[in-house]
Enzyme design. Structure first.
Site, PDB file in Angstrom:
ATOM      1  N   GLY A 231       0.835  -1.197   0.000  1.00 55.02           N
ATOM      2  CA  GLY A 231       0.000   0.000   0.000  1.00 55.02           C
ATOM      3  C   GLY A 231       0.868   1.245   0.000  1.00 55.02           C
ATOM      4  CB  SER A 232       0.031   4.698   0.871  1.00 52.92           C
ATOM      5  OG  SER A 232      -0.472   4.427   2.173  1.00 52.92           O
ATOM      6  N   GLY A 236       2.906   2.112   5.247  1.00 53.91           N
ATOM      7  CA  GLY A 236       4.125   1.371   5.595  1.00 53.91           C
ATOM      8  C   GLY A 236       4.884   2.025   6.736  1.00 53.91           C
ATOM      9  CD  GLU A 253       6.834  -5.777  -2.266  1.00 54.23           C
ATOM     10  OE1 GLU A 253       7.084  -4.924  -3.147  1.00 54.23           O
ATOM     11  OE2 GLU A 253       7.563  -6.765  -2.053  1.00 54.23           O
ATOM     12  CB  CYS A 287       2.996   0.005  -7.008  1.00 50.79           C
ATOM     13  SG  CYS A 287       3.196  -1.647  -7.662  1.00 50.79           S
TER      14      CYS A 287
HETATM   15  P1  NAD Z   1      -3.413   2.242   1.428  1.00 46.07           P
HETATM   16  O1  NAD Z   1      -2.101   2.444   2.078  1.00 46.07           O
HETATM   17  O2  NAD Z   1      -4.467   3.251   1.619  1.00 46.07           O
HETATM   18  O3  NAD Z   1      -4.047   0.845   1.921  1.00 46.07           O
HETATM   19  C1  NAD Z   1      -3.390  -0.379   1.699  1.00 46.07           C
HETATM   20  C2  NAD Z   1      -3.851  -1.408   2.721  1.00 46.07           C
HETATM   21  O4  NAD Z   1      -3.328  -1.066   4.009  1.00 46.07           O
HETATM   22  C3  NAD Z   1      -5.370  -1.492   2.902  1.00 46.07           C
HETATM   23  O5  NAD Z   1      -5.720  -2.849   3.050  1.00 46.07           O
HETATM   24  C4  NAD Z   1      -5.605  -0.723   4.191  1.00 46.07           C
HETATM   25  O6  NAD Z   1      -6.768  -1.105   4.874  1.00 46.07           O
HETATM   26  C5  NAD Z   1      -4.358  -1.098   4.967  1.00 46.07           C
HETATM   27  N1  NAD Z   1      -3.977  -0.160   6.029  1.00 46.07           N
HETATM   28  C6  NAD Z   1      -3.928   1.184   5.956  1.00 46.07           C
HETATM   29  N2  NAD Z   1      -3.487   1.696   7.124  1.00 46.07           N
HETATM   30  C7  NAD Z   1      -3.243   0.655   7.935  1.00 46.07           C
HETATM   31  C8  NAD Z   1      -2.770   0.531   9.283  1.00 46.07           C
HETATM   32  N3  NAD Z   1      -2.448   1.604  10.010  1.00 46.07           N
HETATM   33  N4  NAD Z   1      -2.642  -0.712   9.825  1.00 46.07           N
HETATM   34  C9  NAD Z   1      -2.937  -1.797   9.094  1.00 46.07           C
HETATM   35  N5  NAD Z   1      -3.401  -1.744   7.818  1.00 46.07           N
HETATM   36  C10 NAD Z   1      -3.545  -0.530   7.246  1.00 46.07           C
HETATM   37  O7  NAD Z   1      -3.113   2.030  -0.145  1.00 46.07           O
HETATM   38  P2  NAD Z   1      -4.132   1.927  -1.372  1.00 46.07           P
HETATM   39  O8  NAD Z   1      -4.719   3.259  -1.664  1.00 46.07           O
HETATM   40  O9  NAD Z   1      -5.058   0.766  -1.183  1.00 46.07           O
HETATM   41  O10 NAD Z   1      -3.138   1.510  -2.558  1.00 46.07           O
HETATM   42  C11 NAD Z   1      -2.364   2.414  -3.284  1.00 46.07           C
HETATM   43  C12 NAD Z   1      -0.947   2.450  -2.775  1.00 46.07           C
HETATM   44  O11 NAD Z   1      -0.386   1.150  -2.748  1.00 46.07           O
HETATM   45  C13 NAD Z   1      -0.025   3.254  -3.682  1.00 46.07           C
HETATM   46  O12 NAD Z   1       0.839   4.017  -2.881  1.00 46.07           O
HETATM   47  C14 NAD Z   1       0.745   2.179  -4.445  1.00 46.07           C
HETATM   48  O13 NAD Z   1       1.992   2.596  -4.944  1.00 46.07           O
HETATM   49  C15 NAD Z   1       0.885   1.130  -3.401  1.00 46.07           C
HETATM   50  N6  NAD Z   1       1.122  -0.177  -3.972  1.00 46.07           N
HETATM   51  C16 NAD Z   1       2.381  -0.692  -3.882  1.00 46.07           C
HETATM   52  C17 NAD Z   1       2.657  -1.911  -4.464  1.00 46.07           C
HETATM   53  C18 NAD Z   1       4.037  -2.498  -4.416  1.00 46.07           C
HETATM   54  O14 NAD Z   1       4.174  -3.674  -4.690  1.00 46.07           O
HETATM   55  N7  NAD Z   1       5.061  -1.731  -4.103  1.00 46.07           N
HETATM   56  C19 NAD Z   1       1.641  -2.631  -5.111  1.00 46.07           C
HETATM   57  C20 NAD Z   1       0.359  -2.080  -5.161  1.00 46.07           C
HETATM   58  C21 NAD Z   1       0.107  -0.841  -4.584  1.00 46.07           C
END
Ligand code: NAD
Length: 497
Positions: A231-232, A236, A253, A287
Protein backbone atom coordinates in the site's frame (compact mmCIF):
# COMPACT_ATOMS: atom_id res chain seq x y z
CA UNK A 1 -23.67 -8.28 -18.17
CA UNK A 2 -25.27 -6.34 -15.33
CA UNK A 3 -23.46 -5.81 -12.03
CA UNK A 4 -25.73 -8.40 -10.39
CA UNK A 5 -24.97 -10.98 -13.08
CA UNK A 6 -21.20 -10.46 -12.66
CA UNK A 7 -21.49 -10.87 -8.88
CA UNK A 8 -23.58 -14.02 -9.28
CA UNK A 9 -21.22 -15.48 -11.89
CA UNK A 10 -18.32 -15.01 -9.45
CA UNK A 11 -20.26 -17.14 -6.95
CA UNK A 12 -21.18 -14.38 -4.50
CA UNK A 13 -24.44 -15.03 -2.67
CA UNK A 14 -27.02 -12.52 -1.51
CA UNK A 15 -26.10 -13.30 2.11
CA UNK A 16 -22.52 -12.29 1.39
CA UNK A 17 -23.50 -9.15 -0.45
CA UNK A 18 -26.11 -7.72 1.91
CA UNK A 19 -26.72 -6.89 5.54
CA UNK A 20 -23.17 -5.80 6.37
CA UNK A 21 -21.61 -2.50 7.35
CA UNK A 22 -19.01 -2.04 4.60
CA UNK A 23 -20.42 -0.48 1.45
CA UNK A 24 -18.79 -1.46 -1.83
CA UNK A 25 -19.16 0.77 -4.87
CA UNK A 26 -18.23 0.02 -8.45
CA UNK A 27 -15.96 2.72 -9.85
CA UNK A 28 -17.59 2.16 -13.24
CA UNK A 29 -20.70 4.11 -12.24
CA UNK A 30 -20.39 4.72 -8.50
CA UNK A 31 -23.29 2.36 -7.80
CA UNK A 32 -23.35 0.59 -4.46
CA UNK A 33 -23.16 -3.11 -5.33
CA UNK A 34 -22.89 -4.65 -1.87
CA UNK A 35 -22.76 -4.14 1.88
CA UNK A 36 -20.45 -6.79 3.19
CA UNK A 37 -19.92 -8.06 6.71
CA UNK A 38 -16.78 -6.85 8.43
CA UNK A 39 -14.62 -8.93 10.74
CA UNK A 40 -15.01 -7.61 14.29
CA UNK A 41 -11.96 -6.88 16.43
CA UNK A 42 -12.87 -9.44 19.13
CA UNK A 43 -12.89 -12.18 16.45
CA UNK A 44 -9.24 -11.64 15.57
CA UNK A 45 -7.53 -13.54 18.43
CA UNK A 46 -9.44 -16.75 17.54
CA UNK A 47 -8.61 -16.30 13.85
CA UNK A 48 -4.91 -15.93 14.65
CA UNK A 49 -5.03 -18.90 17.04
CA UNK A 50 -6.59 -21.03 14.27
CA UNK A 51 -3.77 -20.00 11.99
CA UNK A 52 -1.18 -21.00 14.60
CA UNK A 53 -2.85 -24.41 15.01
CA UNK A 54 -2.90 -24.85 11.22
CA UNK A 55 0.81 -23.99 11.18
CA UNK A 56 1.68 -26.78 13.57
CA UNK A 57 0.08 -29.30 11.20
CA UNK A 58 1.04 -27.74 7.85
CA UNK A 59 4.75 -27.45 8.63
CA UNK A 60 4.86 -31.26 8.93
CA UNK A 61 3.37 -31.80 5.46
CA UNK A 62 6.15 -32.42 2.90
CA UNK A 63 6.70 -29.37 0.73
CA UNK A 64 5.91 -31.16 -2.59
CA UNK A 65 2.56 -32.20 -1.09
CA UNK A 66 1.97 -28.59 -0.02
CA UNK A 67 2.69 -27.71 -3.64
CA UNK A 68 -0.20 -29.95 -4.68
CA UNK A 69 -2.60 -27.56 -2.93
CA UNK A 70 -1.18 -24.65 -4.90
CA UNK A 71 -1.40 -26.70 -8.11
CA UNK A 72 -5.11 -27.21 -7.42
CA UNK A 73 -5.50 -23.49 -6.69
CA UNK A 74 -3.97 -22.78 -10.11
CA UNK A 75 -6.44 -25.19 -11.72
CA UNK A 76 -9.40 -23.57 -9.98
CA UNK A 77 -8.18 -20.12 -11.00
CA UNK A 78 -7.90 -21.24 -14.63
CA UNK A 79 -11.51 -22.43 -14.48
CA UNK A 80 -12.68 -19.17 -12.86
CA UNK A 81 -10.51 -16.75 -14.85
CA UNK A 82 -13.28 -15.05 -16.85
CA UNK A 83 -15.60 -14.59 -13.87
CA UNK A 84 -12.93 -13.35 -11.47
CA UNK A 85 -11.44 -11.06 -14.14
CA UNK A 86 -14.88 -9.53 -14.74
CA UNK A 87 -15.27 -8.99 -10.98
CA UNK A 88 -11.89 -7.21 -10.86
CA UNK A 89 -13.20 -4.93 -13.60
CA UNK A 90 -16.43 -4.32 -11.70
CA UNK A 91 -14.79 -3.62 -8.34
CA UNK A 92 -11.61 -1.77 -9.40
CA UNK A 93 -12.53 -0.45 -12.86
CA UNK A 94 -9.68 -2.13 -14.75
CA UNK A 95 -10.28 -2.63 -18.47
CA UNK A 96 -11.33 -6.18 -19.33
CA UNK A 97 -7.92 -7.30 -20.58
CA UNK A 98 -6.18 -6.02 -17.43
CA UNK A 99 -8.75 -7.70 -15.19
CA UNK A 100 -8.05 -10.99 -16.95
CA UNK A 101 -4.30 -10.26 -16.84
CA UNK A 102 -4.48 -9.93 -13.09
CA UNK A 103 -5.99 -13.42 -12.77
CA UNK A 104 -3.39 -14.77 -15.21
CA UNK A 105 -0.72 -13.41 -12.89
CA UNK A 106 -2.28 -15.46 -10.07
CA UNK A 107 -2.15 -18.57 -12.25
CA UNK A 108 1.47 -17.88 -13.17
CA UNK A 109 2.61 -17.54 -9.56
CA UNK A 110 0.82 -20.79 -8.70
CA UNK A 111 2.78 -22.58 -11.44
CA UNK A 112 5.99 -21.02 -10.16
CA UNK A 113 5.25 -22.03 -6.57
CA UNK A 114 4.42 -25.62 -7.52
CA UNK A 115 7.89 -26.01 -9.04
CA UNK A 116 9.38 -24.24 -6.06
CA UNK A 117 7.79 -26.76 -3.69
CA UNK A 118 10.48 -29.22 -4.84
CA UNK A 119 13.28 -26.65 -4.79
CA UNK A 120 13.44 -25.10 -1.31
CA UNK A 121 17.17 -25.62 -1.45
CA UNK A 122 19.68 -24.92 1.28
CA UNK A 123 23.45 -24.89 0.91
CA UNK A 124 26.16 -27.22 2.08
CA UNK A 125 29.08 -25.18 3.33
CA UNK A 126 32.77 -26.09 3.63
CA UNK A 127 33.67 -26.48 7.31
CA UNK A 128 37.11 -25.39 8.50
CA UNK A 129 37.16 -28.26 10.99
CA UNK A 130 38.07 -31.87 10.06
CA UNK A 131 35.23 -34.38 10.35
CA UNK A 132 32.55 -31.68 10.32
CA UNK A 133 29.75 -30.97 7.91
CA UNK A 134 27.94 -27.65 7.71
CA UNK A 135 24.58 -27.07 6.04
CA UNK A 136 21.70 -24.66 5.79
CA UNK A 137 18.07 -25.77 6.02
CA UNK A 138 14.99 -23.64 5.37
CA UNK A 139 12.06 -24.17 7.72
CA UNK A 140 8.50 -22.81 7.75
CA UNK A 141 8.13 -19.65 9.79
CA UNK A 142 4.47 -19.39 10.87
CA UNK A 143 1.31 -17.46 9.95
CA UNK A 144 1.71 -14.75 7.33
CA UNK A 145 -0.54 -11.69 7.55
CA UNK A 146 -1.21 -10.29 4.08
CA UNK A 147 -2.52 -6.73 3.87
CA UNK A 148 -3.23 -5.69 0.29
CA UNK A 149 -3.95 -2.49 -1.64
CA UNK A 150 -7.00 -1.85 -3.83
CA UNK A 151 -5.18 -1.64 -7.15
CA UNK A 152 -4.10 -5.29 -7.40
CA UNK A 153 -6.96 -6.66 -5.35
CA UNK A 154 -6.18 -10.35 -5.89
CA UNK A 155 -2.75 -10.78 -7.56
CA UNK A 156 -0.79 -9.48 -4.57
CA UNK A 157 -2.51 -12.00 -2.29
CA UNK A 158 -1.52 -14.78 -4.66
CA UNK A 159 2.13 -13.66 -4.83
CA UNK A 160 2.26 -14.02 -1.06
CA UNK A 161 -0.08 -16.94 -0.52
CA UNK A 162 1.30 -19.27 -3.20
CA UNK A 163 4.82 -18.90 -1.81
CA UNK A 164 3.79 -18.96 1.85
CA UNK A 165 1.75 -22.13 1.40
CA UNK A 166 4.54 -24.13 -0.25
CA UNK A 167 6.94 -22.77 2.37
CA UNK A 168 4.72 -24.26 5.09
CA UNK A 169 3.07 -21.08 6.35
CA UNK A 170 -0.68 -20.44 6.79
CA UNK A 171 -2.06 -17.11 5.56
CA UNK A 172 -4.51 -14.55 6.90
CA UNK A 173 -5.55 -12.03 4.24
CA UNK A 174 -6.88 -8.55 4.87
CA UNK A 175 -7.74 -7.03 1.49
CA UNK A 176 -8.34 -3.33 0.92
CA UNK A 177 -11.64 -2.15 2.33
CA UNK A 178 -12.33 -0.90 -1.20
CA UNK A 179 -12.10 -4.40 -2.71
CA UNK A 180 -13.63 -7.03 -0.43
CA UNK A 181 -15.70 -8.68 -3.18
CA UNK A 182 -12.79 -9.95 -5.28
CA UNK A 183 -11.25 -11.22 -2.03
CA UNK A 184 -14.40 -13.11 -1.03
CA UNK A 185 -14.63 -14.63 -4.52
CA UNK A 186 -10.94 -15.62 -4.40
CA UNK A 187 -11.38 -17.20 -0.98
CA UNK A 188 -14.16 -19.33 -2.47
CA UNK A 189 -11.83 -20.44 -5.24
CA UNK A 190 -9.23 -21.30 -2.58
CA UNK A 191 -11.89 -23.21 -0.63
CA UNK A 192 -12.60 -25.34 -3.72
CA UNK A 193 -8.88 -26.15 -4.01
CA UNK A 194 -8.79 -27.00 -0.28
CA UNK A 195 -11.81 -29.30 -0.63
CA UNK A 196 -10.16 -31.19 -3.49
CA UNK A 197 -6.88 -31.38 -1.56
CA UNK A 198 -8.73 -33.11 1.24
CA UNK A 199 -6.66 -33.00 4.41
CA UNK A 200 -5.39 -29.46 4.80
CA UNK A 201 -5.69 -28.17 8.37
CA UNK A 202 -8.65 -25.95 9.16
CA UNK A 203 -7.66 -22.27 9.21
CA UNK A 204 -4.84 -22.63 6.70
CA UNK A 205 -6.14 -19.81 4.49
CA UNK A 206 -8.33 -17.23 6.18
CA UNK A 207 -9.86 -13.97 5.05
CA UNK A 208 -10.70 -11.00 7.27
CA UNK A 209 -12.64 -8.01 6.01
CA UNK A 210 -12.37 -4.39 7.08
CA UNK A 211 -10.19 -1.33 7.26
CA UNK A 212 -6.95 -0.44 9.05
CA UNK A 213 -8.27 -1.52 12.47
CA UNK A 214 -8.64 -5.11 11.27
CA UNK A 215 -5.16 -4.96 9.73
CA UNK A 216 -3.83 -3.59 13.00
CA UNK A 217 -4.69 -6.85 14.79
CA UNK A 218 -2.35 -8.69 12.41
CA UNK A 219 0.29 -5.99 12.69
CA UNK A 220 0.29 -6.15 16.48
CA UNK A 221 0.23 -9.91 17.01
CA UNK A 222 3.41 -11.76 17.92
CA UNK A 223 1.66 -14.88 16.62
CA UNK A 224 1.88 -13.49 13.08
CA UNK A 225 5.65 -13.62 12.55
CA UNK A 226 5.54 -12.37 8.95
CA UNK A 227 3.50 -9.35 7.93
CA UNK A 228 3.37 -8.54 4.24
CA UNK A 229 1.86 -5.09 3.67
CA UNK A 230 1.23 -3.56 0.26
CA UNK A 231 0.00 0.00 0.00
CA UNK A 232 1.01 3.60 0.47
CA UNK A 233 4.27 4.72 2.02
CA UNK A 234 2.12 6.42 4.66
CA UNK A 235 0.68 3.03 5.67
CA UNK A 236 4.13 1.37 5.59
CA UNK A 237 5.48 4.09 7.85
CA UNK A 238 2.92 3.07 10.48
CA UNK A 239 2.95 -0.69 9.99
CA UNK A 240 6.69 -1.30 9.46
CA UNK A 241 7.93 0.07 12.81
CA UNK A 242 5.12 -1.68 14.71
CA UNK A 243 6.04 -5.07 13.26
CA UNK A 244 9.74 -4.44 13.83
CA UNK A 245 9.07 -3.38 17.45
CA UNK A 246 7.62 -6.82 18.22
CA UNK A 247 10.49 -8.52 16.34
CA UNK A 248 8.26 -9.64 13.50
CA UNK A 249 9.38 -9.72 9.89
CA UNK A 250 7.77 -7.03 7.73
CA UNK A 251 7.63 -7.40 3.94
CA UNK A 252 6.78 -3.90 2.75
CA UNK A 253 5.65 -3.12 -0.82
CA UNK A 254 4.91 0.59 -0.84
CA UNK A 255 4.62 3.57 -3.16
CA UNK A 256 6.66 4.27 -6.27
CA UNK A 257 7.60 7.30 -8.35
CA UNK A 258 8.86 5.54 -11.41
CA UNK A 259 10.86 7.11 -14.19
CA UNK A 260 11.93 6.53 -17.76
CA UNK A 261 15.06 8.09 -19.21
CA UNK A 262 14.75 8.61 -22.96
CA UNK A 263 18.17 8.98 -24.58
CA UNK A 264 18.92 10.53 -27.98
CA UNK A 265 19.43 7.11 -29.62
CA UNK A 266 16.08 5.72 -28.36
CA UNK A 267 13.63 4.08 -30.75
CA UNK A 268 10.96 6.74 -30.25
CA UNK A 269 8.12 4.69 -31.74
CA UNK A 270 8.74 2.01 -29.14
CA UNK A 271 9.25 4.59 -26.43
CA UNK A 272 5.92 6.28 -27.17
CA UNK A 273 4.07 2.96 -26.88
CA UNK A 274 5.89 2.05 -23.65
CA UNK A 275 5.32 5.51 -22.16
CA UNK A 276 1.63 5.40 -22.97
CA UNK A 277 1.03 1.98 -21.43
CA UNK A 278 3.26 2.81 -18.46
CA UNK A 279 1.65 6.15 -17.67
CA UNK A 280 -2.02 5.64 -18.49
CA UNK A 281 -2.49 1.84 -18.23
CA UNK A 282 -4.67 0.91 -15.24
CA UNK A 283 -5.52 4.65 -15.23
CA UNK A 284 -2.11 5.33 -13.69
CA UNK A 285 -3.04 3.24 -10.65
CA UNK A 286 -0.14 0.79 -10.64
CA UNK A 287 2.61 1.03 -8.07
CA UNK A 288 4.93 0.78 -11.10
CA UNK A 289 3.06 3.34 -13.24
CA UNK A 290 5.33 5.69 -15.15
CA UNK A 291 5.24 9.08 -13.42
CA UNK A 292 8.40 10.87 -14.56
CA UNK A 293 9.80 11.11 -18.09
CA UNK A 294 13.40 12.29 -18.16
CA UNK A 295 14.09 13.22 -21.78
CA UNK A 296 17.28 14.34 -23.49
CA UNK A 297 17.02 17.98 -24.52
CA UNK A 298 17.74 17.15 -28.20
CA UNK A 299 14.60 15.01 -28.62
CA UNK A 300 12.33 16.52 -26.00
CA UNK A 301 10.14 18.69 -28.24
CA UNK A 302 9.67 15.89 -30.76
CA UNK A 303 8.74 13.36 -28.05
CA UNK A 304 6.36 15.72 -26.24
CA UNK A 305 4.61 16.54 -29.52
CA UNK A 306 4.16 12.85 -30.32
CA UNK A 307 2.88 12.11 -26.83
CA UNK A 308 0.49 15.05 -26.81
CA UNK A 309 -0.98 13.70 -30.05
CA UNK A 310 -1.41 10.18 -28.64
CA UNK A 311 -2.79 11.51 -25.33
CA UNK A 312 -5.36 13.55 -27.25
CA UNK A 313 -7.05 10.46 -28.66
CA UNK A 314 -6.86 7.89 -25.86
CA UNK A 315 -10.25 6.25 -25.32
CA UNK A 316 -11.48 6.94 -21.78
CA UNK A 317 -14.67 5.30 -20.57
CA UNK A 318 -16.50 2.19 -19.46
CA UNK A 319 -13.75 -0.40 -18.84
CA UNK A 320 -16.01 -3.22 -20.04
CA UNK A 321 -16.37 -1.71 -23.51
CA UNK A 322 -14.08 -3.04 -26.25
CA UNK A 323 -11.59 -0.38 -27.25
CA UNK A 324 -11.49 1.48 -23.92
CA UNK A 325 -7.91 1.92 -22.71
CA UNK A 326 -8.50 4.10 -19.65
CA UNK A 327 -11.18 3.17 -17.17
CA UNK A 328 -12.21 5.15 -14.10
CA UNK A 329 -10.15 6.01 -11.05
CA UNK A 330 -11.11 4.06 -7.95
CA UNK A 331 -13.30 6.85 -6.57
CA UNK A 332 -14.06 10.56 -6.59
CA UNK A 333 -11.48 11.15 -3.85
CA UNK A 334 -8.76 9.87 -6.19
CA UNK A 335 -10.03 12.19 -8.92
CA UNK A 336 -10.01 15.19 -6.59
CA UNK A 337 -6.45 14.39 -5.49
CA UNK A 338 -5.35 14.18 -9.13
CA UNK A 339 -6.92 17.52 -10.03
CA UNK A 340 -5.39 19.15 -6.94
CA UNK A 341 -1.97 17.74 -7.81
CA UNK A 342 -2.24 19.22 -11.30
CA UNK A 343 -2.99 22.63 -9.79
CA UNK A 344 0.09 22.32 -7.57
CA UNK A 345 2.26 21.41 -10.56
CA UNK A 346 0.86 24.41 -12.47
CA UNK A 347 1.76 26.69 -9.59
CA UNK A 348 5.31 25.33 -9.80
CA UNK A 349 5.54 26.26 -13.48
CA UNK A 350 4.08 23.15 -15.11
CA UNK A 351 2.55 23.30 -18.59
CA UNK A 352 -0.36 20.87 -18.66
CA UNK A 353 -1.77 18.82 -21.54
CA UNK A 354 -5.01 16.97 -20.68
CA UNK A 355 -5.76 16.16 -17.06
CA UNK A 356 -9.44 16.96 -16.97
CA UNK A 357 -12.45 15.33 -15.41
CA UNK A 358 -14.74 13.80 -18.02
CA UNK A 359 -18.31 12.73 -17.78
CA UNK A 360 -18.13 9.00 -18.38
CA UNK A 361 -20.86 6.73 -17.23
CA UNK A 362 -22.65 8.79 -14.61
CA UNK A 363 -21.09 8.44 -11.16
CA UNK A 364 -17.64 7.20 -12.23
CA UNK A 365 -14.41 9.17 -11.64
CA UNK A 366 -13.21 9.44 -15.24
CA UNK A 367 -10.30 11.65 -16.24
CA UNK A 368 -8.15 12.35 -19.26
CA UNK A 369 -4.51 11.58 -18.49
CA UNK A 370 -2.22 14.53 -17.83
CA UNK A 371 1.12 15.23 -19.45
CA UNK A 372 2.89 18.04 -17.59
CA UNK A 373 6.07 19.72 -18.84
CA UNK A 374 7.95 20.81 -15.72
CA UNK A 375 10.76 23.34 -15.38
CA UNK A 376 12.53 20.94 -12.99
CA UNK A 377 11.97 18.21 -10.39
CA UNK A 378 9.84 20.21 -7.96
CA UNK A 379 8.39 19.05 -4.62
CA UNK A 380 5.15 18.00 -6.33
CA UNK A 381 7.02 15.79 -8.82
CA UNK A 382 8.71 14.01 -5.91
CA UNK A 383 5.32 12.87 -4.51
CA UNK A 384 3.43 9.81 -5.70
CA UNK A 385 -0.05 10.79 -6.91
CA UNK A 386 -1.97 7.62 -7.69
CA UNK A 387 -3.44 8.79 -10.99
CA UNK A 388 -2.40 9.18 -14.66
CA UNK A 389 -0.09 12.19 -14.35
CA UNK A 390 3.20 12.10 -16.25
CA UNK A 391 5.77 14.82 -15.58
CA UNK A 392 8.26 15.63 -18.35
CA UNK A 393 11.75 16.67 -17.24
CA UNK A 394 14.80 17.51 -19.35
CA UNK A 395 18.44 16.39 -19.12
CA UNK A 396 21.72 17.06 -20.92
CA UNK A 397 24.07 14.30 -19.69
CA UNK A 398 23.40 10.71 -18.60
CA UNK A 399 24.88 11.40 -15.16
CA UNK A 400 22.38 14.20 -14.72
CA UNK A 401 19.51 11.95 -15.90
CA UNK A 402 20.45 9.23 -13.41
CA UNK A 403 20.77 11.80 -10.63
CA UNK A 404 17.25 13.11 -11.39
CA UNK A 405 15.92 9.56 -11.56
CA UNK A 406 17.41 8.67 -8.14
CA UNK A 407 16.60 11.96 -6.42
CA UNK A 408 13.07 11.04 -5.28
CA UNK A 409 12.41 9.25 -1.98
CA UNK A 410 10.78 6.21 -3.63
CA UNK A 411 12.78 3.41 -5.30
CA UNK A 412 10.47 0.97 -7.02
CA UNK A 413 10.82 0.84 -10.82
CA UNK A 414 12.85 2.57 -13.51
CA UNK A 415 13.87 2.20 -17.12
CA UNK A 416 15.92 3.65 -19.94
CA UNK A 417 15.21 3.77 -23.65
CA UNK A 418 18.49 3.79 -25.52
CA UNK A 419 20.25 1.88 -28.27
CA UNK A 420 23.62 2.82 -26.79
CA UNK A 421 25.21 -0.10 -24.94
CA UNK A 422 27.33 2.10 -22.69
CA UNK A 423 24.30 4.06 -21.56
CA UNK A 424 22.24 0.92 -20.95
CA UNK A 425 24.93 -0.80 -18.91
CA UNK A 426 25.73 2.37 -16.93
CA UNK A 427 22.04 2.63 -16.04
CA UNK A 428 22.07 -0.96 -14.75
CA UNK A 429 25.40 -0.63 -12.94
CA UNK A 430 26.08 0.15 -9.27
CA UNK A 431 26.28 3.82 -10.24
CA UNK A 432 22.98 3.66 -12.14
CA UNK A 433 19.35 3.31 -11.10
CA UNK A 434 18.81 2.84 -7.35
CA UNK A 435 15.47 1.06 -7.83
CA UNK A 436 14.43 -2.54 -7.20
CA UNK A 437 13.47 -2.80 -10.87
CA UNK A 438 15.57 -1.37 -13.71
CA UNK A 439 14.65 -2.10 -17.33
CA UNK A 440 16.13 -1.34 -20.73
CA UNK A 441 13.83 -0.61 -23.68
CA UNK A 442 10.79 -1.74 -21.68
CA UNK A 443 8.54 0.47 -19.56
CA UNK A 444 8.61 0.34 -15.74
CA UNK A 445 5.31 -1.52 -15.24
CA UNK A 446 3.95 -4.96 -16.12
CA UNK A 447 6.54 -7.12 -14.36
CA UNK A 448 6.60 -10.88 -14.87
CA UNK A 449 6.22 -13.07 -11.80
CA UNK A 450 9.56 -14.86 -12.34
CA UNK A 451 11.63 -11.98 -10.95
CA UNK A 452 11.70 -10.77 -7.36
CA UNK A 453 9.36 -7.77 -7.12
CA UNK A 454 9.86 -4.78 -4.83
CA UNK A 455 11.77 -1.58 -4.31
CA UNK A 456 14.17 0.36 -2.15
CA UNK A 457 14.00 3.47 0.05
CA UNK A 458 10.42 4.54 0.82
CA UNK A 459 9.10 1.68 -1.31
CA UNK A 460 9.93 -0.44 1.73
CA UNK A 461 12.67 -2.90 0.70
CA UNK A 462 10.43 -5.99 0.56
CA UNK A 463 10.61 -8.61 -2.18
CA UNK A 464 7.76 -10.84 -3.32
CA UNK A 465 6.92 -13.17 -6.17
CA UNK A 466 9.76 -14.88 -8.10
CA UNK A 467 13.50 -15.52 -7.85
CA UNK A 468 14.42 -16.31 -4.22
CA UNK A 469 11.69 -14.14 -2.65
CA UNK A 470 10.45 -17.39 -1.04
CA UNK A 471 13.26 -17.06 1.50
CA UNK A 472 11.32 -14.20 3.07
CA UNK A 473 8.66 -16.72 4.15
CA UNK A 474 11.03 -19.19 5.85
CA UNK A 475 13.61 -19.24 8.60
CA UNK A 476 17.16 -20.28 7.86
CA UNK A 477 18.87 -22.78 10.10
CA UNK A 478 22.62 -23.32 9.96
CA UNK A 479 23.70 -26.75 11.24
CA UNK A 480 27.16 -28.11 11.94
CA UNK A 481 27.49 -31.86 12.44
CA UNK A 482 30.67 -33.27 13.99
CA UNK A 483 31.20 -36.86 12.83
CA UNK A 484 34.78 -37.05 14.16
CA UNK A 485 35.96 -38.22 17.60
CA UNK A 486 37.56 -34.87 18.38
CA UNK A 487 36.12 -31.51 19.39
CA UNK A 488 38.19 -28.84 17.61
CA UNK A 489 37.06 -25.23 18.09
CA UNK A 490 36.69 -22.79 15.24
CA UNK A 491 39.29 -20.10 14.63
CA UNK A 492 41.90 -22.38 16.31
CA UNK A 493 40.72 -21.43 19.81
CA UNK A 494 42.23 -23.70 22.51
CA UNK A 495 40.10 -24.50 25.57
CA UNK A 496 41.48 -27.63 27.23
CA UNK A 497 39.97 -28.74 30.55
P1 NAD B 1 -3.41 2.24 1.43
O1 NAD B 1 -2.10 2.44 2.08
O2 NAD B 1 -4.47 3.25 1.62
O3 NAD B 1 -4.05 0.85 1.92
C1 NAD B 1 -3.39 -0.38 1.70
C2 NAD B 1 -3.85 -1.41 2.72
O4 NAD B 1 -3.33 -1.07 4.01
C3 NAD B 1 -5.37 -1.49 2.90
O5 NAD B 1 -5.72 -2.85 3.05
C4 NAD B 1 -5.60 -0.72 4.19
O6 NAD B 1 -6.77 -1.11 4.87
C5 NAD B 1 -4.36 -1.10 4.97
N1 NAD B 1 -3.98 -0.16 6.03
C6 NAD B 1 -3.93 1.18 5.96
N2 NAD B 1 -3.49 1.70 7.12
C7 NAD B 1 -3.24 0.65 7.94
C8 NAD B 1 -2.77 0.53 9.28
N3 NAD B 1 -2.45 1.60 10.01
N4 NAD B 1 -2.64 -0.71 9.83
C9 NAD B 1 -2.94 -1.80 9.09
N5 NAD B 1 -3.40 -1.74 7.82
C10 NAD B 1 -3.55 -0.53 7.25
O7 NAD B 1 -3.11 2.03 -0.14
P2 NAD B 1 -4.13 1.93 -1.37
O8 NAD B 1 -4.72 3.26 -1.66
O9 NAD B 1 -5.06 0.77 -1.18
O10 NAD B 1 -3.14 1.51 -2.56
C11 NAD B 1 -2.36 2.41 -3.28
C12 NAD B 1 -0.95 2.45 -2.77
O11 NAD B 1 -0.39 1.15 -2.75
C13 NAD B 1 -0.03 3.25 -3.68
O12 NAD B 1 0.84 4.02 -2.88
C14 NAD B 1 0.75 2.18 -4.45
O13 NAD B 1 1.99 2.60 -4.94
C15 NAD B 1 0.89 1.13 -3.40
N6 NAD B 1 1.12 -0.18 -3.97
C16 NAD B 1 2.38 -0.69 -3.88
C17 NAD B 1 2.66 -1.91 -4.46
C18 NAD B 1 4.04 -2.50 -4.42
O14 NAD B 1 4.17 -3.67 -4.69
N7 NAD B 1 5.06 -1.73 -4.10
C19 NAD B 1 1.64 -2.63 -5.11
C20 NAD B 1 0.36 -2.08 -5.16
C21 NAD B 1 0.11 -0.84 -4.58
Amino acid sequence: MTHAEILAAAGLSTAELTGGTLPVRSPIDGAEVARVHETRGPEMPAIIARSQAAFRAWREVPAPRRGELVRLLGEELRAAKAELGALVTLEVGKITSEGLGEVQEMIDICDFAVGLSRQLYGLTIASERPGHRMAETWHPMGPVGIITAFNFPVAVWSWNAALALVCGDPVIWKPSEKTPLTAIATQKIMDRALARFGDAPEGLCQLVIGGPAVGEALVASKDVPILSATGSTRMGGIVGPKVAARWGRPILELGGNNAMIVAPSADLDMAVRAITFGAVGTAGQRCTSLRRLIVHRSIRDDLVARLAKVYGKLPVGDPRKAGTLIGPLIDMGARDRMLAQIEKAKAEGGKVHGGQAVEGVKGGAYVTPALIEMPGQTATVCEECFAPILYVLTYDSLDEAIAIQNEVPQGLSSCIFTLNLREAETFLSAAGSDCGIANVNIGPSGAEIGGAFGGEKETGGGRESGSDAWKGYMRRQTSTVNFSAKLPLAQGVQFEV
